[in-house]
Enzyme design. Structure first.
Site, PDB file in Angstrom:
ATOM      1  N   GLY A 131       2.093   4.928   0.811  1.00 54.63           N
ATOM      2  CA  GLY A 131       3.228   4.581   1.556  1.00 54.63           C
ATOM      3  C   GLY A 131       3.933   3.429   1.029  1.00 54.63           C
ATOM      4  N   GLN A 182      10.519  17.347  -6.957  1.00 50.50           N
ATOM      5  CA  GLN A 182       9.768  18.635  -6.689  1.00 50.50           C
ATOM      6  C   GLN A 182      10.688  19.605  -5.627  1.00 50.50           C
ATOM      7  OE1 GLN A 182       6.045  17.514  -4.930  1.00 50.50           O
ATOM      8  NE2 GLN A 182       5.032  19.096  -5.781  1.00 50.50           N
ATOM      9  N   HIS A 825     -33.191 -16.574   7.747  1.00 45.49           N
ATOM     10  CA  HIS A 825     -33.049 -18.013   7.564  1.00 45.49           C
ATOM     11  C   HIS A 825     -32.096 -18.723   8.568  1.00 45.49           C
ATOM     12  CE1 HIS A 825     -35.142 -17.338   3.675  1.00 45.49           C
ATOM     13  NE2 HIS A 825     -34.382 -16.489   3.712  1.00 45.49           N
TER      14      HIS A 825
END
Length: 867
Positions: A131, A182, A825
């Site tokens: 995008g 296309q 820890h």
């Protein structure tokens, strides 16, 4: 002409530099039998570069853009807009125009097309750029198509595309644009197909989103989509949306959105058979590319067509165990408080250190617990050990056990009366202070011998020596399990006191106070020791002023001429001599140690000088000791008033004594291991210097990108393929963008645990209570200790803390972390310093904003945002 236009059948995945990621993907797809890809061609990057070459103004604009930082939004927008105007205003050269015209004629005369951007940095495994550039649908006629080609070229410099490249570290000047032209399919329906579930990351589940008409509104998120989940040829989930809109083509070109009538609004877009057909299509494409795919499809009269396929870039990779079957992976980083990616040398050295096999994925390490889950005894160990460390891990494992799909029960074994001959049984609980003293003395002697012996080693002898030292350390640990017995004694005492005194007296978390100012806690001592260093510097204003300006790592040498400078230098050097092997992410041997970058400590020292009075370390320790003693006396007095009070008080006194004798030792084994790692690192860097002088590597740090065994081979052969280091550096950068899961399966499914709480105030952020008390203060959100700018009373909010963060703890009033458990820890040191702490808070650094006033409920396990 072929330099400027390439048909899909001429393109494969190797031609990204010519046709961009989208174009290369479509060319590759068009070669697959049985995959319908609408016909088309690519206007290549050569045409784009030709146009740029005919617009001299772009050179200066590109340089200006390259100099701008992400924070300069106005400047980026201004330069981006200027570049777009120049590109769209530059005529397309005649030979490019002729090439496009000729290929359009080959496609058979008048037709509608999609004109889509295809950048070279697009649809890549590490960054999809989805995008970020422009797409135009239903474009007809040569002139219109060429105009839209220019617009696609210009879209390489939209605000969103520029920002995305900056975020992912791409150089604007090295990215080129091709354009896909296309034939447009006018579909009944269209959508997106993910060959791995984007919610769970399960690679066995196909997720399909579908809507009526063209897919553009769906992809842009403007319309709701039907969602289908398919696994193994079966639709397992289906959610039919109320679809208000569809995108359709206009007769004169372009598209529009139309409202759907009530007869189509709630109708399923796909049948189950069609969803299964899409799953098969997706698996075929995924198998070809060898990576989970994000596929755009459309459905027309003659079946499904594919108009794009790109890698899914957000999935965390699956550890490779080298065998089939079910596996369940638990993150080692979440246990060790270091979820950042490690470099190959660090990964491989930790694997050599570990007592059980560990598997790499995404620069992190995982253990496979599927066999542990198969037996009651194994499940009990996993849930108790991992659950104590991180309840979210425990809940995720319980979720898998309840589902049953990853549990393969082993045949029941007959109960054994005791350990097998020659094999040790479980280590005995040991709370003898003499044992602790002996363990520490032995480790110090071993480190001294290592430091002496490793100096004389070089070449393959050095690497063999390190391997042998690791082997001997493992064997010594197995032969003498007292260290684990001491740690177990402390952990059992904590659990017993918290459980029994809650049951007997209704008191929560009493062990938090009872464990303050204990002996042999090397990590808490490290934080207090830096206060002592501040005491040595504070009387010398000239030294303090010098430190405020210290940026060079050689700043210690500049202290000598100053008044009080020699005393300051000696105090800092002594601290580094004892603790300089520590750093953030210290289980990764490649991380920079304090001794290598002492400026890391300067802000902490200046803060101690400003905010504390002389002698603060001793006073804090004594205060903690008195608070623990007062708590002990008060608890024992209350217990004696209960039925069977003398027995209960006697048991509690014994457990309190055990706690205070041994609980501090829990921090020592890691201190010893990190000290050992630093000696390894210094020796390996000396060897790297030799390789650099011989021209085998470019810089010493190149060895960090080789596994230990690869480094041994490079040292042996004195040769290295330079591409290996470059490739590994790129992989490490990509790994930094990945968030490791706590638990995942060999299907790639991320199993998320949760806190099942119903007793929280509205808006509270839940976590795990690890250090009791309630405190309000200003939240200081940090992801890097080097950025610390803390004032007394601030509450530290961060992703995780390891021992290197301890010097910060002396000045804060509370702690919130995204990762952690009761015995990690940060929790241990928070209790030692009396800081209310809540850990395991999901996305704490995003949900809490720096500077907000918050309240930390360290006893009840949640955080409230007050402002």
């Amino acid at each position: 002409m072929r330099a400027y236009v390439l048909g899909f059948q001429e393109i494969d995945r190797t031609r990204v530099e010519e046709v961009g990621g989208k174009g290369a993907g479509l060319g590759e797809l068009s070669r697959l039998a049985g995959i319908r890809v609408p016909e088309g061609f690519c206007v290549s990057t050569a045409a784009f570069k030709r146009v740029l070459g005919e617009a001299p103004a772009l050179d200066e604009l590109s340089e200006r853009l390259a100099r701008l930082m992400a924070e300069d939004e106005d400047g980026l927008q201004e330069v981006g807009a200027a570049i777009r105007r120049v590109i769209e205003g530059t005529p397309i050269p005649d030979d490019v125009r002729e090439a496009v015209t000729a290929y359009l004629a080959r496609l058979g005369g008048p037709a509608a097309f999609a004109v889509r951007s295809s950048a070279t940095a697009e649809d890549l495994p590490a960054a999809s750029f989805a995008g970020q550039q422009d797409t135009y649908l239903n474009v007809s006629g040569t002139s219109a198509i060429l105009a839209h080609v220019s617009r696609c070229w210009a879209s390489l410099f939209t605000d969103r595309a520029i920002a995305y490249r900056l975020q992912h570290g791409f150089d604007h000047r090295k990215v080129a644009m091709a354009v896909v032209v296309q034939k447009l399919i006018v579909p009944e329906a269209a959508g997106v197909l993910f060959t791995a579930d984007p919610v769970t990351s399960n690679r066995k589940v196909t997720s399909i989103e579908a809507g009526f008409g063209l897919g553009e509104a769906l992809v842009a998120g403007r319309v709701n989509a039907d969602v289908y989940k398919v696994r193994g040829g079966q639709v397992t989930e289906k959610a039919i949306a109320a679809k208000q809109l569809a995108t359709v083509v206009l007769a004169g070109g372009g598209t529009t959105e139309v409202a759907l009538g009530p007869e189509r609004r709630d109708r399923p877009v796909l049948t189950d058979e069609q969803a299964v057909e899409l799953e098969r299509l997706g698996r075929r494409i995924e198998g070809h590319f060898g990576h989970p795919q994000d596929i755009e499809w459309c459905l027309a009269d003659d079946g499904f067509h594919v108009v794009q396929s790109r890698p899914i870039t957000t999935l965390f990779p699956i550890p490779d165990v080298g065998s089939a079957g079910h596996h369940v992976f638990v993150s080692v980083g979440h246990q060790q408080m270091m979820t950042d990616p490690m470099r190959p040398l660090g990964l491989s050295l930790w694997q050599l250190t570990a007592a059980r096999p560990m598997y790499e994925a995404g620069g992190r390490l995982f253990v496979d617990i599927v066999k542990d889950m198969a037996s009651p005894a194994g499940r009990d160990v996993v849930l108790n050990v991992l659950g104590r460390s991180d309840p979210l891990v425990k809940d995720a494992i319980v979720t898998l056990l309840e589902r049953g799909d990853f549990t393969e029960p082993l045949p029941a074994a007959p109960p054994a009366p005791g350990p097998a001959p020659g094999k040790p049984g479980p280590p005995p609980v040991d709370d003898d202070p003499a044992t602790v003293a002996d363990l520490i003395a032995r480790d110090k002697a071993s480190l001294a011998a290592l430091k002496r012996d490793i100096e004389a080693k070089s070449g393959t002898d050095l690497l063999d020596f390190i391997l042998e030292d690791l082997r001997q350390r493992k064997e010594a640990s197995l032969a003498d399990p007292r260290s684990f017995g001491v740690i177990l004694a402390g952990a059992n005492a904590v659990a017993w006191l918290n459980d029994q005194l809650l049951a007997w007296l209704g008191e929560k978390g009493v062990a938090d106070v009872l464990s303050r100012s204990v002996a042999n806690n090397v990590t808490s001592e490290m934080g207090l020791a830096l206060l002592d260093v501040a005491d040595a510097i504070r009387p010398h204003p000239e030294v303090v002023d010098y430190l405020r300006r210290a940026e060079d790592e050689g700043f210690l040498a500049g202290l000598a001429p100053l008044a009080g400078g020699e005393a300051a230098r000696e105090a800092i050097a002594a601290y580094l001599d004892k603790y300089g092997m520590r750093c953030a992410g210290e289980i990764d041997v490649t991380r920079t140690r304090w001794s290598e970058s002492p400026t890391t400590l300067v802000p902490l020292l200046l803060g101690n000088i400003e905010h504390f009075e002389p002698g603060a370390a001793g006073r804090r320790f004594e205060q903690g000791r008195r608070e623990a003693l007062a708590m002990e006396q008060a608890l024992l007095a209350r217990l004696r008033e209960l039925p069977e009070g003398e027995r209960k008080a006697d048991e509690a006194r014994r457990m309190i004594g055990r706690l205070r004798r041994v609980v501090g030792y829990r921090e020592y084994p890691k201190f010893g291991l990190v000290s050992r790692y630093f000696l390894y690192k210094q020796a390996l860097l000396r060897e790297a210097e030799r390789l650099m002088r011989a021209g085998v590597i470019r810089e010493k740090e190149d060895i960090y990108y080789l596994t230990f065994e690869e480094l041994r081979e490079v040292v042996r052969m004195n040769v290295l393929d330079g591409q290996v280091v470059a490739r590994r550096k790129g992989e490490h950068e990509r790994n930094q963008k990945l968030a490791p899961p706590r638990v995942m399966t060999s299907d790639g499914e991320v199993i998320t645990g949760s806190y099942k709480r119903t007793d929280l105030p509205l808006g509270a952020i839940v976590g795990l209570a690890v250090s009791s008390g309630v405190v309000e203060g200003r939240a200081r959100v940090l992801v890097d200790m080097a950025d610390a700018d803390l004032a007394p009373g601030d509450i530290l909010v961060t992703r995780f803390t390891d021992p290197s963060w301890t010097p910060l703890f002396v000045g804060i009033s509370g702690l919130v972390t995204e990762v952690g458990g009761l015995m990690t820890h940060g929790a241990v040191i928070a209790r030692e310093y009396g800081l209310p702490a809540v850990v395991g808070v999901e996305r704490a650094t995003q949900r809490i904003q720096d500077g907000q006033r918050i309240r930390v409920h360290g006893t009840a396990g949640y955080v409230e945002i007050l402002s």
